[in-house]
Design an enzyme around this catalytic site. Structure first.
Site, PDB file in Angstrom:
ATOM      1  N   LYS A  54       0.778  -1.224   0.134  1.00  0.00           N
ATOM      2  CA  LYS A  54       0.004  -0.103   0.030  1.00  0.00           C
ATOM      3  C   LYS A  54       1.024   1.312  -0.118  1.00  0.00           C
ATOM      4  CE  LYS A  54      -4.001  -2.243   2.172  1.00  0.00           C
ATOM      5  NZ  LYS A  54      -4.452  -2.741   3.519  1.00  0.00           N
ATOM      6  N   GLN A  98      -4.982  -1.065   9.725  1.00  0.00           N
ATOM      7  CA  GLN A  98      -4.968  -2.324   9.031  1.00  0.00           C
ATOM      8  C   GLN A  98      -5.750  -3.412  10.072  1.00  0.00           C
ATOM      9  OE1 GLN A  98      -3.868  -3.207   6.011  1.00  0.00           O
ATOM     10  NE2 GLN A  98      -3.777  -5.277   6.233  1.00  0.00           N
ATOM     11  N   ASP A 121     -11.372   3.540   3.915  1.00  0.00           N
ATOM     12  CA  ASP A 121     -11.755   2.134   4.095  1.00  0.00           C
ATOM     13  C   ASP A 121     -13.158   2.112   3.784  1.00  0.00           C
ATOM     14  OD1 ASP A 121      -9.744   0.049   4.069  1.00  0.00           O
ATOM     15  OD2 ASP A 121      -9.551   0.453   6.099  1.00  0.00           O
TER      16      ASP A 121
HETATM   17  N1  LIG Z   1      -8.070  -1.925   7.093  1.00  0.00           N
HETATM   18  C1  LIG Z   1      -8.173  -2.664   6.130  1.00  0.00           C
HETATM   19  N2  LIG Z   1      -8.344  -2.504   4.788  1.00  0.00           N
HETATM   20  C2  LIG Z   1      -8.138  -3.324   4.140  1.00  0.00           C
HETATM   21  O1  LIG Z   1      -8.323  -3.093   2.505  1.00  0.00           O
HETATM   22  C3  LIG Z   1      -7.714  -4.598   4.400  1.00  0.00           C
HETATM   23  C4  LIG Z   1      -7.201  -4.726   5.802  1.00  0.00           C
HETATM   24  N3  LIG Z   1      -7.303  -3.894   6.636  1.00  0.00           N
HETATM   25  N4  LIG Z   1      -6.826  -5.973   6.072  1.00  0.00           N
HETATM   26  C5  LIG Z   1      -6.288  -7.026   5.050  1.00  0.00           C
HETATM   27  C6  LIG Z   1      -7.252  -7.097   3.793  1.00  0.00           C
HETATM   28  C7  LIG Z   1      -6.515  -7.780   2.586  1.00  0.00           C
HETATM   29  N5  LIG Z   1      -6.648  -6.532   1.833  1.00  0.00           N
HETATM   30  C8  LIG Z   1      -5.862  -7.198   0.392  1.00  0.00           C
HETATM   31  C9  LIG Z   1      -5.288  -6.111  -0.265  1.00  0.00           C
HETATM   32  C10 LIG Z   1      -5.003  -6.388  -1.473  1.00  0.00           C
HETATM   33  C11 LIG Z   1      -4.637  -7.715  -1.898  1.00  0.00           C
HETATM   34  C12 LIG Z   1      -3.942  -8.040  -3.207  1.00  0.00           C
HETATM   35  O2  LIG Z   1      -3.293  -7.158  -3.792  1.00  0.00           O
HETATM   36  N6  LIG Z   1      -3.564  -9.285  -3.553  1.00  0.00           N
HETATM   37  C13 LIG Z   1      -2.726  -9.543  -4.706  1.00  0.00           C
HETATM   38  C14 LIG Z   1      -1.686 -10.417  -4.132  1.00  0.00           C
HETATM   39  C15 LIG Z   1      -1.920 -11.439  -3.113  1.00  0.00           C
HETATM   40  C16 LIG Z   1      -0.733 -12.084  -2.528  1.00  0.00           C
HETATM   41  O3  LIG Z   1       0.339 -12.349  -3.228  1.00  0.00           O
HETATM   42  O4  LIG Z   1      -0.677 -12.156  -1.211  1.00  0.00           O
HETATM   43  C17 LIG Z   1      -3.765 -10.543  -5.524  1.00  0.00           C
HETATM   44  O5  LIG Z   1      -4.868 -10.937  -5.079  1.00  0.00           O
HETATM   45  O6  LIG Z   1      -3.354 -10.542  -6.665  1.00  0.00           O
HETATM   46  C18 LIG Z   1      -5.066  -8.863  -1.053  1.00  0.00           C
HETATM   47  C19 LIG Z   1      -5.549  -8.326  -0.028  1.00  0.00           C
HETATM   48  C20 LIG Z   1      -6.679  -5.557   2.287  1.00  0.00           C
HETATM   49  N7  LIG Z   1      -7.308  -5.669   3.379  1.00  0.00           N
END
Ligand SMILES: Nc1nc(=O)c2c([nH]1)NC[C@@H]1CN(c3ccc(C(=O)N[C@@H](CCC(=O)O)C(=O)O)cc3)C=[N+]21
Length: 291
Positions: A54, A98, A121
């Site tokens: 991020k 987070q 968020d």
């Molecule tokens: N306050 C808060 N806001 C969030 O938005 C939040 C959070 N907490 N806690 C955790 C989750 C999870 N999350 C992700 C974001 C990007 C990918 C992402 O980019 N994933 C890639 C790669 C995944 C990898 O290789 O691990 C994909 O799906 O292609 C995944 C999961 C945001 N979250």
């Protein structure tokens, strides 16, 4: 495989490019860059990776990234005090705490403390209420990203049958609200739903957000359906979604892969929300259709 692959990585790159252009114009106007503060409590390895990516994406889009890493034993009052400081900091347009927080911390109390107009968020109850009633607020990034993928795949969603599997405050409920606002006929399915295949047989759109690897079977789908897989499950086979991909890809019309589908859009939408927050806070217009 007959389904078209929905390339979330490419769509996210495009959105990030648009955000970067608009962020540069904002900086020229406002004399400062949009700013996003990310708070990470503890050292959960997956969360650390997300927070780092991020931060990188924020800087790459021409925005200021403020990272706050707190020890796992941080107490509630200190975390609330940090949120108060970020609420009051004029350089901070967006605040993200987070999740999940370590045991012993009250996430709801922390999220509710964030200024709703910095809540990029979209987790604050005020923003949930704004979404439910059709007011301008902030929409949670994951369902917003899913909606963008659906619209670019299908165009007008009006009259389509959509089944959202999962009823969380973070994905399922806001997803259903967005699809309702887009004139879909929406069904929310969840762990107590009887006969899920019956509902899916009529679904033009399926959004799976249950957190169980391969839970949705291909043979349950309506042929030609558009399938959005929100699941990110770490298994012995690597990262897999909530949809049994091979089976679904032979029946669906289009499907998002995991990884490379919804995940990248989540981060791009976070940048988009931060850009919007910055414009609102400075009273600088941003054309409704600009992004
Ligand atoms: N306050 C808060 N806001 C969030 O938005 C939040 C959070 N907490 N806690 C955790 C989750 C999870 N999350 C992700 C974001 C990007 C990918 C992402 O980019 N994933 C890639 C790669 C995944 C990898 O290789 O691990 C994909 O799906 O292609 C995944 C999961 C945001 N979250």
């Amino acid at each position: 495989m007959t389904a078209e692959l929905i390339d979330g990585k490419k769509a996210a790159e495009r959105l990030r490019g648009q955000v970067a252009e608009l962020a540069a114009a904002f900086a020229a106007d406002a004399g400062r860059k949009p700013g996003l503060a990310v708070v990470l409590v503890g050292e959960d390895p997956a969360s650390s990776v997300y927070v780092r990516s991020k931060g990188k994406a924020t800087v790459a889009a021409g925005m200021e990234s403020f990272e706050h890493r707190l020890p796992v034993d941080t107490d509630q009052d200190d975390l609330i005090a940090l949120v108060d400081r970020l609420n009051a900091d004029p350089a901070v347009d967006g605040i993200l705490v987070q999740l999940p927080l370590p045991d012993g911390l009250d996430a709801q109390a922390v999220l509710t403390r964030i200024d709703p107009d910095k809540d990029v968020d979209g987790f604050h109850p005020v923003n949930a209420g704004r979404l439910a009633t059709g007011l301008n607020g902030f929409v949670p990034c994951t369902p917003y990203g899913c909606l963008m993928l659906l619209k670019s795949q299908l165009g007008d969603l009006s009259g389509l049958n959509a089944v959202v599997i999962g009823r969380s405050n973070i994905v399922g409920k806001p997803m259903a609200a967005l699809l309702t606002a887009a004139d879909c006929t929406v069904t929310i399915a969840h762990s107590r739903t009887k006969n899920l295949p019956h509902h899916l047989a009529h679904a033009d759109i399926v959004v799976a957000a249950v957190g169980r690897p391969g839970f949705v079977r291909g043979e349950w789908l309506k042929p030609g359906a558009t399938v959005i897989d929100v699941g990110i499950n770490r298994t012995a086979d690597g990262l897999v979604g909530d949809v049994e991909f091979e089976g679904a890809a032979s029946i669906a019309g289009a499907i998002t892969p995991v990884p490379g589908g919804v995940g990248p859009m989540t981060i791009a939408c976070l940048l988009r929300n931060t850009l919007v927050a910055a414009h609102r806070r400075e009273g600088i217009a941003l054309a409704a259709d600009a992004i």
